[in-house]
Design an enzyme around this catalytic site. Structure first.
Site, PDB file in Angstrom:
ATOM      1  N   ARG A   1      86.011 170.739  69.692  1.00 57.50           N
ATOM      2  CA  ARG A   1      84.634 170.700  69.168  1.00 57.50           C
ATOM      3  C   ARG A   1      84.347 172.021  68.462  1.00 57.50           C
ATOM      4  NH1 ARG A   1      82.860 174.529  72.763  1.00 57.50           N
ATOM      5  NH2 ARG A   1      83.725 174.320  74.839  1.00 57.50           N
TER       6      ARG A   1
ATOM      7  N   GLU B   1      97.116 177.786  88.902  1.00 58.01           N
ATOM      8  CA  GLU B   1      97.833 178.639  87.958  1.00 58.01           C
ATOM      9  C   GLU B   1      97.997 180.025  88.527  1.00 58.01           C
ATOM     10  OE1 GLU B   1      96.311 177.165  83.563  1.00 58.01           O
ATOM     11  OE2 GLU B   1      95.701 179.135  84.259  1.00 58.01           O
TER      12      GLU B   1
ATOM     13  N   HIS C   1      83.522 183.886  84.356  1.00 55.39           N
ATOM     14  CA  HIS C   1      84.503 183.238  83.479  1.00 55.39           C
ATOM     15  C   HIS C   1      83.867 182.629  82.244  1.00 55.39           C
ATOM     16  CE1 HIS C   1      87.415 183.952  86.527  1.00 55.39           C
ATOM     17  NE2 HIS C   1      86.930 183.060  87.367  1.00 55.39           N
TER      18      HIS C   1
ATOM     19  N   LYS D   1      93.532 169.287  81.479  1.00 56.54           N
ATOM     20  CA  LYS D   1      94.240 170.569  81.398  1.00 56.54           C
ATOM     21  C   LYS D   1      95.738 170.432  81.689  1.00 56.54           C
ATOM     22  CE  LYS D   1      90.325 173.559  82.614  1.00 56.54           C
ATOM     23  NZ  LYS D   1      89.821 174.254  81.449  1.00 56.54           N
TER      24      LYS D   1
HETATM   25  P1  ADP Z   1      86.825 176.339  81.425  1.00 53.99           P
HETATM   26  O1  ADP Z   1      87.380 175.153  80.709  1.00 53.99           O
HETATM   27  O2  ADP Z   1      86.160 175.991  82.727  1.00 53.99           O
HETATM   28  O3  ADP Z   1      85.979 177.228  80.549  1.00 53.99           O
HETATM   29  P2  ADP Z   1      89.244 177.928  81.033  1.00 53.99           P
HETATM   30  O4  ADP Z   1      90.569 177.457  81.469  1.00 53.99           O
HETATM   31  O5  ADP Z   1      88.936 177.876  79.584  1.00 53.99           O
HETATM   32  O6  ADP Z   1      88.101 177.189  81.875  1.00 53.99           O
HETATM   33  O7  ADP Z   1      89.041 179.428  81.499  1.00 53.99           O
HETATM   34  C1  ADP Z   1      87.808 180.101  81.405  1.00 53.99           C
HETATM   35  C2  ADP Z   1      87.991 181.557  81.733  1.00 53.99           C
HETATM   36  O8  ADP Z   1      88.549 181.694  83.057  1.00 53.99           O
HETATM   37  C3  ADP Z   1      88.961 182.303  80.833  1.00 53.99           C
HETATM   38  O9  ADP Z   1      88.332 182.776  79.661  1.00 53.99           O
HETATM   39  C4  ADP Z   1      89.403 183.430  81.726  1.00 53.99           C
HETATM   40  O10 ADP Z   1      88.411 184.433  81.785  1.00 53.99           O
HETATM   41  C5  ADP Z   1      89.458 182.780  83.105  1.00 53.99           C
HETATM   42  N1  ADP Z   1      90.809 182.284  83.424  1.00 53.99           N
HETATM   43  C6  ADP Z   1      91.310 181.058  83.183  1.00 53.99           C
HETATM   44  N2  ADP Z   1      92.590 180.965  83.601  1.00 53.99           N
HETATM   45  C7  ADP Z   1      92.909 182.161  84.127  1.00 53.99           C
HETATM   46  C8  ADP Z   1      94.091 182.712  84.766  1.00 53.99           C
HETATM   47  N3  ADP Z   1      95.181 181.963  84.935  1.00 53.99           N
HETATM   48  N4  ADP Z   1      94.046 183.988  85.182  1.00 53.99           N
HETATM   49  C9  ADP Z   1      92.924 184.744  85.027  1.00 53.99           C
HETATM   50  N5  ADP Z   1      91.799 184.285  84.478  1.00 53.99           N
HETATM   51  C10 ADP Z   1      91.777 183.026  84.004  1.00 53.99           C
END
Ligand code: ADP
Length: 461
Positions: A292, A196, A231, A117
């Protein structure tokens, strides 16, 4: 290189989806399958099935050597990883290629770069794609605190929401970092974290892209994926509603830039958080790129009228994308409901058990990508996704009417599922008007579980 035979290195509904696409292209499929999965629908419809080991994923679907050997032993030219399991593991892609086989996906280098990431954030931001304020934990607590609360601690190698911690205030920060690092180490063998800025009401919007070996990159529009628990997504739609055209154009532009930054080939998804989206200058932030095919790809297939799995296989065999961006257009509206074996009254906790009866879903504009049938045992070995119900309408209202109709017919007995949640959702004004964000479910849903058909007396009004 022509693919004549394909190893399907996955299970459940995506295995069926891959087998069907292969069949469309005249490719034979060999399903790599664990002990507990032998006898399931995918194992019965594949041209051939090879048992790759015990039911524990580590001894089957996560065992790189076994899968590569299975492909060689059954004379396959290519391997499709599906989603989950090894689909974003650069080592798997590298070992498949090293064995002289085609990996149906991007290069292992692109997987490696986007799977980190922190690296991904830096790479795309150099291309001008906006990222959220964030820093690695090595930068120290003072720097992290200066971002301002709330914050989100994330695993650098994370996925499926694991290793994530929301931090409201300074006093929770150190413990959240410790816990997230421990969870990340156990899940991904990598305890690096980034922190973040946490957004309170963004939408999750993602863009489907495709790249080929000749350097062409196109997009197939966006998907709204804001209805989430823990999430993780439950409902996806294409196109996203209440999203200004400028915002859409920017999302497509950023998605293509992100793909270009790693010379992307194959199907990929670039995920973003978007604030509101209704105004032309709504803020957009890159979240991550998934290297993917996604669970939710069918909604894109339905509105863009393209078979994304066939396209993925053709690109893997060296063909160029057979259309340009200007040849493409979308029509209608599609919504996907993920049917999980979960107890919706108890925080969507995963459930196992036997499906004692399943009526299946059907009707005009209705598609089901699922793997269960009456009698299927849902085990604790894997993820609890049973089926995806995808509904297409000429517009969103028609799609929603069709969902209401099918939810009033569908019967799935023996195991709790998310179907009751959708019966509740489909009557919520916020959902009907498209006023949702990633926290909407957790703020509004209290475990309601309206019953479907076959329960209680029929009321004639
Ligand atoms: P993963 O790879 O574990 O799925 P992601 O970075 O894709 O994690 O994030 C998954 C979910 O987490 C997002 O769809 C969102 O709902 C939440 N999320 C991620 N980053 C943030 C953020 N900075 N603020 C609020 N929610 C977030």
């Amino acid at each position: 290189m022509k693919i004549k035979r394909l190893l399907v290195a996955n299970r459940g509904e995506i295995a069926i989806r891959i087998i069907r696409a292969a069949r469309q292209l005249g490719i034979e499929s060999v399903l790599a399958c664990s002990e507990v999965d032998s006898g399931t629908i995918p194992s019965r419809i594949a041209d051939k099935t090879i048992c790759i080991g015990k039911s524990r994923a580590q001894e089957s679907y996560l065992d790189i050597k076994k899968l590569v050997n299975a492909a060689i032993q059954t004379n396959c030219e290519a391997v499709h990883p599906g989603y989950g399991f090894l689909s974003e593991n650069p080592e798997f892609a590298r070992e498949v290629s090293k064995a002289g086989l085609i990996y149906v996906g991007p290069s292992w280098e692109a997987i490696e770069k986007m799977g980190d990431k922190e690296f991904a954030r830096n790479t795309v931001s150099q291309m001008g794609v906006p990222i959220l304020p964030g820093i690695p934990t090595e930068a120290g607590l003072d720097k992290i605190k200066s971002l301002g609360f709330p914050l989100l601690v994330k695993a650098v190698s994370g996925g499926s929401g694991r290793g994530m911690r929301r931090v409201e205030s300074e006093d929770q920060l150190e413990i959240a970092i410790e816990e997230a690092a421990r969870e990340a180490k156990a899940a991904f063998s990598d305890d690096r974290l980034i922190v973040e800025k946490y957004l309170n009401s963004p939408r999750h919007i993602e863009v489907q892209i495709f790249g080929d070996s000749q350097g062409n990159i196109i997009h197939l529009g966006e998907r709204e994926c804001s209805i989430q628990r823990r999430h993780q997504k439950l409902v996806e739609e294409a196109p996203a509603i209440n999203l200004h055209k400028n915002v859409k154009d920017n999302l497509y532009k950023y998605a293509i830039l992100a793909a270009k930054s790693v010379n992307y080939q194959s199907a990929g998804t670039v995920e973003f958080l978007v604030e509101s989206g209704k105004k032309p200058d709504s803020p957009i932030w890159f979240l991550e790129m998934n290297t993917r095919i996604q669970v939710e790809h069918p909604v894109t297939e339905e509105v863009w009228n393209k078979d994304l799995l066939c396209l993925q296989l053709e690109i893997a065999s060296g063909k160029k994308i057979p259309f340009t961006q200007s040849d493409l257009s979308e029509s209608g509206h599609a919504i996907e409901l993920r049917v999980y074996a979960e107890d919706i009254e108890n925080n969507f906790s995963a459930k196992t058990g036997k499906v004692t009866y399943y009526s299946r879903v059907s009707g005009a504009g209705v598609r089901e990508d699922g793997w269960i049938e009456t009698g299927t045992e849902v085990s604790a070995f894997y993820d609890s996704l049973l089926s995806k119900i995808i509904v297409k309408g000429s517009d969103r209202n028609q799609a929603i009417r069709r969902i209401k109709s099918l939810l009033s017919e569908t019967v799935l007995e023996g195991i709790p599922t998310t179907l009751g949640f959708y019966r509740w959702l489909i009557n919520q004004e916020d959902f009907l008007k498209g006023n949702v964000n990633i926290h909407w479910l957790e703020n509004n849903y209290k475990g309601e579980n309206p019953s479907g058909p076959g329960y209680g007396p029929l009321v004639i009004e």
